[in-house]
Structure formats: C-alpha cells, structure tokens
Design an enzyme around this catalytic site. Structure first.
Site, mmCIF file in Angstrom:
data_model
loop_
_atom_site.group_PDB
_atom_site.id
_atom_site.type_symbol
_atom_site.label_atom_id
_atom_site.label_comp_id
_atom_site.label_asym_id
_atom_site.label_seq_id
_atom_site.Cartn_x
_atom_site.Cartn_y
_atom_site.Cartn_z
ATOM 1 N N GLY A 1 72.394 47.271 28.306
ATOM 2 C CA GLY A 1 72.874 46.794 27.014
ATOM 3 C C GLY A 1 71.834 46.082 26.172
ATOM 4 O O GLY A 1 72.150 45.522 25.133
ATOM 5 N N MET B 1 69.146 47.415 24.678
ATOM 6 C CA MET B 1 68.747 48.184 23.502
ATOM 7 C C MET B 1 69.930 49.067 23.114
ATOM 8 O O MET B 1 70.886 49.183 23.847
ATOM 9 C CB MET B 1 67.503 48.991 23.836
ATOM 10 C CG MET B 1 66.319 48.069 24.095
ATOM 11 S SD MET B 1 64.855 48.924 24.615
ATOM 12 C CE MET B 1 65.298 49.486 26.215
ATOM 13 N N TYR C 1 50.860 33.424 60.404
ATOM 14 C CA TYR C 1 52.257 33.067 60.181
ATOM 15 C C TYR C 1 52.449 32.398 58.831
ATOM 16 O O TYR C 1 51.489 31.924 58.225
ATOM 17 C CB TYR C 1 52.761 32.130 61.295
ATOM 18 C CG TYR C 1 52.152 30.745 61.256
ATOM 19 C CD1 TYR C 1 52.694 29.743 60.449
ATOM 20 C CD2 TYR C 1 51.025 30.438 62.011
ATOM 21 C CE1 TYR C 1 52.127 28.485 60.394
ATOM 22 C CE2 TYR C 1 50.453 29.180 61.974
ATOM 23 C CZ TYR C 1 51.001 28.202 61.158
ATOM 24 O OH TYR C 1 50.438 26.961 61.093
ATOM 25 N N CYS D 1 51.829 26.483 55.120
ATOM 26 C CA CYS D 1 53.036 25.673 55.230
ATOM 27 C C CYS D 1 53.482 25.114 53.885
ATOM 28 O O CYS D 1 54.378 24.296 53.816
ATOM 29 C CB CYS D 1 52.814 24.541 56.218
ATOM 30 S SG CYS D 1 51.522 23.403 55.706
ATOM 31 N N ARG E 1 69.527 57.656 22.991
ATOM 32 C CA ARG E 1 69.684 56.571 23.973
ATOM 33 C C ARG E 1 68.332 56.030 24.413
ATOM 34 O O ARG E 1 67.411 56.791 24.649
ATOM 35 C CB ARG E 1 70.421 57.101 25.203
ATOM 36 C CG ARG E 1 71.509 58.091 24.891
ATOM 37 C CD ARG E 1 72.021 58.809 26.126
ATOM 38 N NE ARG E 1 72.607 57.918 27.100
ATOM 39 C CZ ARG E 1 73.016 58.316 28.304
ATOM 40 N NH1 ARG E 1 72.879 59.576 28.677
ATOM 41 N NH2 ARG E 1 73.539 57.437 29.135
ATOM 42 N N ARG F 1 72.041 55.489 38.369
ATOM 43 C CA ARG F 1 70.938 54.585 38.720
ATOM 44 C C ARG F 1 71.369 53.741 39.916
ATOM 45 O O ARG F 1 72.558 53.680 40.243
ATOM 46 C CB ARG F 1 70.576 53.684 37.542
ATOM 47 C CG ARG F 1 71.697 52.744 37.175
ATOM 48 C CD ARG F 1 71.309 51.806 36.034
ATOM 49 N NE ARG F 1 72.499 51.123 35.551
ATOM 50 C CZ ARG F 1 72.743 50.828 34.284
ATOM 51 N NH1 ARG F 1 71.895 51.184 33.349
ATOM 52 N NH2 ARG F 1 73.841 50.192 33.936
ATOM 53 N N LYS G 1 66.620 56.124 32.870
ATOM 54 C CA LYS G 1 67.715 56.992 32.436
ATOM 55 C C LYS G 1 67.238 58.439 32.342
ATOM 56 O O LYS G 1 67.906 59.345 32.855
ATOM 57 C CB LYS G 1 68.231 56.510 31.086
ATOM 58 C CG LYS G 1 69.601 57.019 30.728
ATOM 59 C CD LYS G 1 70.063 56.435 29.390
ATOM 60 C CE LYS G 1 70.443 54.973 29.527
ATOM 61 N NZ LYS G 1 70.525 54.302 28.206
ATOM 62 N N SER H 1 46.034 25.222 58.440
ATOM 63 C CA SER H 1 47.319 25.531 57.829
ATOM 64 C C SER H 1 47.143 25.259 56.346
ATOM 65 O O SER H 1 46.773 24.153 55.954
ATOM 66 C CB SER H 1 48.412 24.656 58.421
ATOM 67 O OG SER H 1 49.609 24.893 57.729
ATOM 68 N N HIS I 1 60.218 16.547 44.360
ATOM 69 C CA HIS I 1 60.784 16.057 45.616
ATOM 70 C C HIS I 1 62.192 16.582 45.848
ATOM 71 O O HIS I 1 62.526 17.106 46.910
ATOM 72 C CB HIS I 1 60.770 14.528 45.609
ATOM 73 C CG HIS I 1 61.309 13.929 46.864
ATOM 74 N ND1 HIS I 1 62.626 13.569 46.998
ATOM 75 C CD2 HIS I 1 60.709 13.680 48.047
ATOM 76 C CE1 HIS I 1 62.812 13.090 48.218
ATOM 77 N NE2 HIS I 1 61.667 13.149 48.875
HETATM 78 P P1 ADP Z 1 73.281 51.844 28.147
HETATM 79 O O1 ADP Z 1 71.872 51.983 28.553
HETATM 80 O O2 ADP Z 1 73.560 50.585 27.403
HETATM 81 O O3 ADP Z 1 74.227 52.099 29.274
HETATM 82 P P2 ADP Z 1 73.685 54.551 27.276
HETATM 83 O O4 ADP Z 1 72.527 55.212 26.636
HETATM 84 O O5 ADP Z 1 73.933 54.887 28.693
HETATM 85 O O6 ADP Z 1 73.558 52.978 27.076
HETATM 86 O O7 ADP Z 1 74.951 54.910 26.415
HETATM 87 C C1 ADP Z 1 76.135 54.216 26.517
HETATM 88 C C2 ADP Z 1 77.304 55.140 26.618
HETATM 89 O O8 ADP Z 1 77.288 56.076 25.577
HETATM 90 C C3 ADP Z 1 77.324 55.997 27.860
HETATM 91 O O9 ADP Z 1 77.867 55.344 28.947
HETATM 92 C C4 ADP Z 1 78.246 57.120 27.436
HETATM 93 O O10 ADP Z 1 79.564 56.737 27.622
HETATM 94 C C5 ADP Z 1 77.922 57.267 25.996
HETATM 95 N N1 ADP Z 1 77.041 58.442 25.808
HETATM 96 C C6 ADP Z 1 75.707 58.471 25.787
HETATM 97 N N2 ADP Z 1 75.244 59.727 25.630
HETATM 98 C C7 ADP Z 1 76.338 60.512 25.530
HETATM 99 C C8 ADP Z 1 76.555 61.923 25.356
HETATM 100 N N3 ADP Z 1 75.539 62.777 25.268
HETATM 101 N N4 ADP Z 1 77.818 62.360 25.299
HETATM 102 C C9 ADP Z 1 78.844 61.499 25.415
HETATM 103 N N5 ADP Z 1 78.731 60.184 25.577
HETATM 104 C C10 ADP Z 1 77.488 59.685 25.631
HETATM 105 MG MG MG Z 2 74.356 53.619 30.278
#
Ligand code: ADP
Ligand code: MG
Ligand code: MG
Length: 920
Positions: A123, A125, A894, A874, A114, A358, A44, A807, A476
């Site tokens: 999702g 963390m 191979y 093989c 984040r 990503r 990220k 082989s 098997h």
């Molecule tokens: P995940 O890794 O679970 O996708 P994110 O860190 O991307 O979590 O955060 C989830 C959501 O939170 C993002 O898709 C966005 O909608 C919102 N978000 C995160 N940072 C910001 C920000 N600086 N301003 C507005 N929304 C944010």
């Molecule tokens: Mg995200």
C-alpha cells in the site's frame, strides 16, 4: 517486521547502461522473467512472471523494470526515446495477446498499472485500475458486456484513481461528489447505485477534473498510460514510501518496477468477486486457508472497509469451482516457493484469475509453527526451515502478550524506543523502593523513571516493565531490561516526568503514582490504562511451571533450535550475573557465561553499605577489613553462577564502573545534610553524611566513563582484585570438592596497555596458587581481557602475550571508537539517521566498517601471538542477528548475549553459517 539487511554497496546504483532490456512480457503461459529476477522486475513482477510460467491463469501484461525507473530519475524525470519505443512495442504485443485494442469502441483494452519494488511495501505506492477507458471506450465496454452498470462503475473508479494518483486531486473531493450522488439516489453502498447514478458520478468527476486542472480528463489511452507509469515512478519518492523504507532499512536506490496488466473484472455482477488471502494463518501459523473476499467488487474494495468482506472459506459455497481452483493453485505456489503465500485474486463471471503472490508476513509465533510444519509435511528441509524464521522474531515468543482485541481498544499516548519486547501493564511507580514495597503487597507495578541507574536493579527486577524518558537502546534501562527479559521502553521523550511530585504528563493527560499504564516493548507504544497480559508458554516451560509435553509451541521452538545447533559453528554464551539468570540461560541453550559483571552483585540486599565502607576507607587496612566482609558474599554468588553452568566456561569480569556509582548522589546528600542541620541535629548520622559527602566530592570525575574505572581501579586498589580472585577460586575449589567441574575465566576490563594486564594477571595467578594450595584442589582457569579500548585492539599482538582470551566489549569499543557517549547518543541519533549520516544505531548493530575492523585486526594480531587464543564477544551486539553474521565471518569462537536473546543468537548463528555456505 523483518529488517532488510542492506549489503554494502560499491556503486550508488546498478549500472543501468549495461542492461539492454527494460520491458519484460508475461502472457499465456510464457514470461520473459521469472522468480529469480526480483531485482529487475520487483517482487510483484517476478511473481506474475513465475505464475505465468507455471501455467496459472494470470491476465497478460508486461513489466517495466526497476532499471527504467532509475533511468527516468537520471534523465530528469523522463524516459529515453528507446525505452518509450520498447514499451510501445509491448503495448502492441499485449493488444494481440489480449485480443483487444486501446481506445477501441467495440472491444477496448483496459489495463491496471501497478507498482512493485524488490521488497514488498504494501500500500505504499498507488495502483490504477481500468486504464484505457474514455468517453467512447466506456460505451464499447457497455456494448460488449451488455452491462452498462459495470462499464460506468469501472469508468468512475478509473477517473477517481487517475485523478488522485496522476493528477494529484485530493481523494476527498471525489468522495464528496460520490457521496452526493449516493445521497441523491438513496444508496447506502456503491453497489446500490444503478447505471444512471454511476453515469452521473462520471459526469461530476469530469467536471471536477476540469475545474482542478483546467483541462478535460485525458481521453488518449496512451497518454493515460505514460501518465500513470510516471506517477508510479514518482510515488517511489512519496513521503509514505520514504518513511517505510527508513523503517525497514530498504535502500533508496533500488527503484520500483511498473506492471501493466490486462484488467479482469470482479465487478461485473453476482458471479464475480475479488479477494486476498494467505495459504496459512499468518498470526498463528495454523494450517488453514485464511482470507477475505467480496462479491461484485474491484481492487482495493476488500481492504478499504467500504463493505464488510466475507471469510474466504465461504467462497466454497458461493463459487465452488473457482474456490477449488484457488485452493489448488495456492497450494501449488506454497510448495513451489517453499513458503506461505499471500495472494490476490479476482473472479470474473466464475473464472478465476491470479493477480499476485508473495511470501506472507507473519508473527514470530506463526513463523515457528509454519517452519516446523513445513518440515513435518516434507515441504522443506530443516536447513530451509531455519531460514523461514527471522531470528529476531523469536523474542516475540518469550514475551508476555496482550489480548489483541483489548489492546486495540486503547489509544496510543506516546511512543518510545522498543528496548525489550513484551507486554507490560501495571501501576505506575517512580522509585525502585516503591516498586519493591508495592510488589510485596501483591501489586503489579510499572517503573517509570527519567533514566535508571545501577541502584535501580531491585526495582527493575520486580516491575512488570520499565519506561524511561531518556536514553538509547544501550542505556542502562535497555541493557538491563533485556538481560532480565523485562519489557522496556526507553527514550520516550514526550513523557514529562516529575519524579518528586510523582506524576508524569503525556498527550495532555496527567498520570499519578498508582495509575495504570500499559506498553508494548516490541513496538514502543505506550497507552494509559490497564490491559491484561499472560506469560509466554515457552517461559512457563523453561521455568518449570508447565510440562514441555503440554506445550505445542515449546516443542516446535526447541525442535527448530535443535536444527540450528546442528548447523551453527559459533558458540553461544550468556551475559548473566545471578544464579537464576544463569540457569535460565543454560535452559535456553547457552553453553557458558561470556560476561559475569561482578559489580551488579554489589547492589544486592545489605551489600551496598559494605561496598560503601570499602570505598570510604582512607587506608588499605580499613579497606581490607571491608573487603573481607564482601568476600563470602561474592564467593556465594560465584558458587551459584559456576554451578549453574555445569562445567561450561564462566567469564568473570573484575570490577568495572567508577566507584562513585556506588555512592549516593552529591545533590541528595547536600539536601539531607541541610535538613539534618535545620533540625539542629548533632547526631552521628549527620557526621557520617558529612564524611560521605567529602568522599563523594573527592571521587567526583568530569568524565567518569573515561575515568578511574576498570583495570585502573584494580591497579590502584589491588586488594579489590585480590578479594575478587579469592572469591572466584574459593568457590571453584568448593565445587570441585563437591565433584562439580568448573571452568572460570578471569577477565580484566578496559585494558589498553599490556602492562596493565600483566599487573593484574600477576595478582590473579598469585591468589589462584594460594587458594589452590590452601584447599588442596587444582582448578583449570584462564586469565584474559576485554578488548574495548581502541588501543587494546591496535596492540592486540602485545596484549595476547599475557591474555589467554579476548572478549570484545563492543559497547565501550563503539563508544570510544566513535567518541559517541552511549548514554547521550539519543540526543542526535535520530537526526543522523534521518539525514543518512548513519544508517543505524551503532550500539545496536556493529559498525562493520569501523569498529568491526578493529575487531578483525585484533583477531588477526591476537592469533599471530597466540594461535589458540580464545575469542568471543560480550557486548550488546552479541544478541543482534546482523552483528552475529559479522562475528561469524571474522572467525570468533562464540558470542555472548543476555539470557533472553540466547534463542535468537542460536538461530542467527545458524543463519550466518548457512549463508556463508552458499557464498554470501
Ligand atoms: P498493492 O501492491 O497495494 O497490493 P496491487 O498492484 O496489487 O497493489 O493492486 C491492488 C489490487 O488491484 C489487486 O489486489 C487487485 O485486486 C487489483 N488489480 C490489480 N491489477 C488488476 C488486474 N489486472 N485486474 C483486476 N484487478 C487488478
Ligand atoms: Mg497487491
Ligand atoms: Mg566496558
């Protein structure tokens, strides 16, 4: 989806001390990081930096590196003061860039905190939004925006996220308070609440926090920030994250980064929105903008299912300018990264902000469509496109499929090991005989067994799928299921099977013979009931039921594999022992058979009796008479297999399993005899059964896999080897007379001593000379051995004096090197992996440090004696992408795998060649 192939590590962790910088800024067009820094910034963070540098509208912020996370753990869950100071300096810088101040009552800075590791863990963390709000700042926000509803909506969200993630108060308790307020105000969804309702929510939340923690909700923004940061570090080791890493083989030591970023608001009103999307359809690969958005919403609202989001194309009507920008930016990103992008965005009062990008996860089908489209659109070169498709994902394209909507409707009853991919739905049968009978009546059957044995072959062949309660990925059922391309799930331990009573029970339900069961061999999920399936288009083309020109996906599939063939240096062969399997393998691009198991032929129609007569013979003469009857049958088999390979080499292995596998089970015989005796019978049948029982008892071995099998059989019963050699050469001669070239390679299994091989080679050479003289035809052939006994690998230099090829039989080699029984490893493998004693199943993915070293040693020693020795593998590993990578590096000529894995192996071999080129 894709497993992360962890590279071998020398040190437990990257040397943290060597890294001086722990915090990296990104703001207004300039970032200190970039896309190459995923290790340190996480996926990220590196994406945010890259987008910033590319001039995309990204709210400013900074990334605390993965190295800081590791330091935090090393120092007993705290950061050294120097890093705290470094972060503080970045907070001040961010305040300047954002033009706002933490805790300000007129213009407060609000941020998101984040997580973000190197590999995306969607999702796994937690994210905290609107951090920086407190009782004063919320009023500041209200004053600045003149939007009290928005200010208090943001605050209640913040308290809830901070409360659950940092203070670890259950989410349900917050939900409960929120529901109570909504109810009192007659609001259905959150947007129905006005400012007063939200203020009331905030008040209730604060009371809740006080009651739960004994302290008021923290008001100091900097304390909030440190708390949230540490919670992200902590979340790296929550159960969800740990399980996810196990599943995808992501190493534990890499840690997560933390991104602190100025908030932008999708919840200010009707001119604001938030959404997620893909640049192309990740399920089908179609070039269409794909995703969803919600007006007047924040963060996870879109995916949380609170309100129903709208398809992203409708954004064009609601906010046309932002939509046009979004399309332009995401197309640019796709071009830039040369891959489809999965992005997140927010629109605040008509202004678009990019929050994440990503590589998009996709199905195998979509991967092939996208890769070929990228080349057609000149966005990628063929070599780059090859790397866009995970080799293993190709098997999804060959598997029959469920209608996804139908599949979703039925609950999961249990899960087993996903041995062979594909959708299977059929009526349950418990014996192979019943499978054959019912299939003959036009029924679709699913073969359910505790485990399968070689004599189940005919039942497995007709079944829609095979489901067993025991066994591992090389049991098997798994091996044969993959070879046949039959969807299979093995080791579904929760199944309580009563084979005699013809029922099984699972999840509190009982399933009788004839009931419908469905399963997905790709995921291992088993469901009770019927779900419709269709055959894959690619198979329909390969089998000649559909024209290649009519199938778009087939055209792309063969285009991609054509590119792979140009790049790879490893040859690809198939493990096949039937003419139809061989033809299929050839059609899939195999150029040769690496393993033709002759004993499978012994189980064919009307043959087993002849084989049993051969085994029952107590003198050579009778044995030869029985073998003479088998000869024409084997000759016909070899004729078919050799012919199907169009002159490519065919490695035929002489008989391998212990003889008692061809005889009925001792217990079954005893029951039958007892039954006959009870009826007072004195028939010939009874006498016959008694003789059979005696022989079965004679042949009994305590440890048959280490017993009288392989070359040991050929040495004690040379007439078996003679018959097999004769069948091979007579078939080859006959084909030669018909003008068809062949290249047979006779392979002696289980050799550990050079003299064993010499003994058998003498027989094969003698029979070859005899047959060629009789038939007046010359055939080129080789005699070699399987290297599968550790002693064979260690003395490969001696063995190469006799062997013209090796082989590697990596199934047995793994079994004997570890001393793990491949049929029983399921009993403890799970715990071994859980406790990190083993990373993966060594029967699935070659153990490079142990078994692999034996292979490497044998390669070197073999070449020393015989520089032009032919080398291949093989075992089941021949179809496993990461093992193929290893075999490429060791320099084998191979790999050989089951016919349905051939496309996977072609692509994996290309990946191996490409990654070695760039110095991996
Ligand atoms: P995940 O890794 O679970 O996708 P994110 O860190 O991307 O979590 O955060 C989830 C959501 O939170 C993002 O898709 C966005 O909608 C919102 N978000 C995160 N940072 C910001 C920000 N600086 N301003 C507005 N929304 C944010
Ligand atoms: Mg995200
Ligand atoms: Mg073997």
């Amino acid at each position: 989806m894709a497993k992360k192939t962890a590279k071998p590590r020398k040190t437990a962790r990257p040397a943290a001390k060597a890294v001086k910088k722990y915090v990296y800024a990104f703001a207004t067009g300039k970032a200190e990081g970039d896309r190459t820094m995923k290790d340190i910034l996480g996926g990220k963070g590196s994406g945010l930096a890259e987008m910033t540098n590319a001039g995309l509208p990204v709210p400013p912020g900074f990334t605390i590196s993965t190295a800081a996370c590791n330091r935090w753990y090393d120092e007993g869950r705290r950061l050294p003061q120097a890093i705290e100071d470094e972060m503080m300096a970045h907070v001040r810088r961010l305040e300047k860039a954002a033009g706002a101040t933490f805790g300000s009552t007129t213009n407060p800075l609000l941020v998101s905190v984040r997580s973000g590791a190197k590999f995306s863990m969607p999702g796994m963390m937690d994210t905290i939004l609107n951090l920086g709000l407190n009782d004063l700042a919320v009023e500041g926000l209200k004053a600045r925006t003149k939007n009290g509803r928005f200010a208090y909506d943001s605050y209640r969200r913040f308290i809830q996220m901070f409360g659950s993630v940092v203070l670890e108060i259950s989410k349900a308790k917050f939900e409960h308070e929120f529901e109570a307020v909504k109810h009192a105000h007659g609001a259905k969804v959150d947007t129905d609440l006005a400012e007063d309702g939200l203020q009331e929510t905030v008040a209730r939340y604060k009371t809740l926090v006080k009651a739960e923690t004994g302290k008021p909700f923290p008001q100091d923004p900097l304390a909030q920030l440190t708390g949230a940061r540490d919670a992200v570090f902590r979340s790296w080791n929550n159960d969800r994250a740990i399980k996810y890493r196990r599943m995808y083989e992501i190493p534990d030591h890499i840690g997560t980064a933390v991104n602190v970023q100025k908030m932008v608001f999708g919840n200010t009103g009707e001119r604001s929105a938030t959404g997620v999307g893909f640049t192309r359809n990740p399920a089908t690969g179609a070039k269409e903008f794909f995703g969803e958005f919600l007006v007047n919403a924040q963060g996870e609202d879109v995916v949380a299912g609170i309100r129903t989001p709208r398809p992203i194309v409708e954004l064009a009507d609601v906010m046309p300018k932002a939509y046009r920008e979004l399309r332009a930016f995401t197309s640019r990103l796709e071009k830039h990264y040369k891959d489809i992008q999965d992005f997140e965005f927010t629109i605040e009062n008509d202004k678009l902000y990019m929050l994440q990008t990503r590589s998009g996860k996709r199905t195998g089908y979509a991967a092939v469509v996208i890769a070929t489209d990228f080349v057609a659109e000149k966005l990628a070169k063929p070599a780059e496109a090859l790397l866009m498709v995970e080799p293993g994902a190709l098997s999804q394209l060959l598997a029959p499929m469920f209608d996804p909507a139908e599949w979703k409707k039925v609950p999961v009853a249990t899960k087993g090991l996903p041995a062979s991919p594909g959708a299977a739905s059929g009526q349950v049968v418990f014996t192979s005989e019943q499978a054959v009978v019912w299939t003959g009546q036009g029924k679709k059957v699913l073969l359910v067994r505790k485990e399968t044995a070689p004599d189940d072959i005919h039942g497995m062949e007709v079944a829609q799928g095979i489901l067993t309660a025991t066994g591992g990925m090389t049991s098997h059922a798994a091996v044969v299921g993959r070879q046949m391309g039959r969807p299979s799930i093995v080791g579904a331990g929760a199944l309580q099977i009563d084979e005699k009573g013809k029922t099984f029970s699972v999840a509190g339900q009982t399933v009788k013979e004839g009931d419908w069961v469905s399963f997905d061999g790709l995921t291992g999920e088993v469901k009770l009931g019927k779900v419709g399936t269709t055959q894959s288009e690619i198979l329909q083309v390969v089998n000649g039921h559909m024209k290649a020109a009519d199938s778009d996906i087939y055209r792309r599939f063969s285009l991609l594999l054509g590119w792979a063939d140009k790049v790879r240096t490893l040859g690809i062969r198939a493990n096949a022992d039937q003419p139809d399997q061989s033809e299929l393998a050839y059609a899939f691009g195999a150029r040769g058979i690496g393993l033709c198991r002759t004993e499978h032929m012994f189980f064919g129609e009307g043959r087993i009796e002849k084989v049993q007569r051969m085994i029952l013979a107590d003198n050579e003469q009778d044995r030869r008479a029985a073998l003479a009857e088998l000869l024409p049958l084997q000759r016909a088999d070899f004729y078919g297999v050799l012919k199907a390979m169009h002159g490519e080499p065919v490695t035929i292995r002489t008989i391998d399993p212990p003889l008692h596998e061809f005889l009925p089970k001792r217990e079954d015989l005893m029951v039958e005899i007892a039954k006959l005796e009870a009826t007072g019978s004195t028939s010939a049948e009874l006498a016959g059964k008694k003789t059979l029982l005696k022989r079965v008892e004679q042949l009994h071995e305590f440890n048959p896999m280490l017993g009288h099998r392989g070359v040991r059989l050929g040495i004690t019963y040379p007439e078996i080897t003679e018959m097999q050699a004769r069948a091979i050469f007579e078939a080859a001669c006959q084909l030669a007379k018909e003008g068809i070239k062949t290249a047979p390679e006779v392979m002696i299994p289980l050799v550990g001593l050079v003299k064993e091989l010499k003994d058998q080679k003498t027989i094969v050479d003698r029979v070859a000379a005899e047959v060629m003289k009789e038939q007046k035809v010359r055939i080129k052939y080789l005699v070699g051995t399987m290297i599968e006994v550790p002693r064979g690998a260690v003395t490969a230099d001696e063995i190469a004096q006799e062997a013209q090829f090796f082989s590697f039989g990596t199934n047995d080699l793994t079994q004997m090197t570890f001393g793990f029984s491949r049929d029983d490893i399921g009993k403890f493998l799970g715990e071994y992996q859980e406790r990190k004693i083993l990373d993966r199943d060594p029967f699935q993915s070659i153990d490079t440090a142990g078994v692999g070293q034996l292979v490497a040693m044998a390669v070197e020693k073999g070449r020393k004696t015989r520089p032009d020795i032919k080398l291949g593998i093989c075992g089941e590993h021949g179809g496993d992408p990461s093992s193929i990578h290893f075999f490429h590096k060791v320099g084998l000529a191979y790999v050989s795998c089951s016919p349905y894995r051939v496309p996977v192996a072609r692509l994996a071999a290309a990946h191996a060649a490409l990654s070695v080129k760039v110095g991996d």
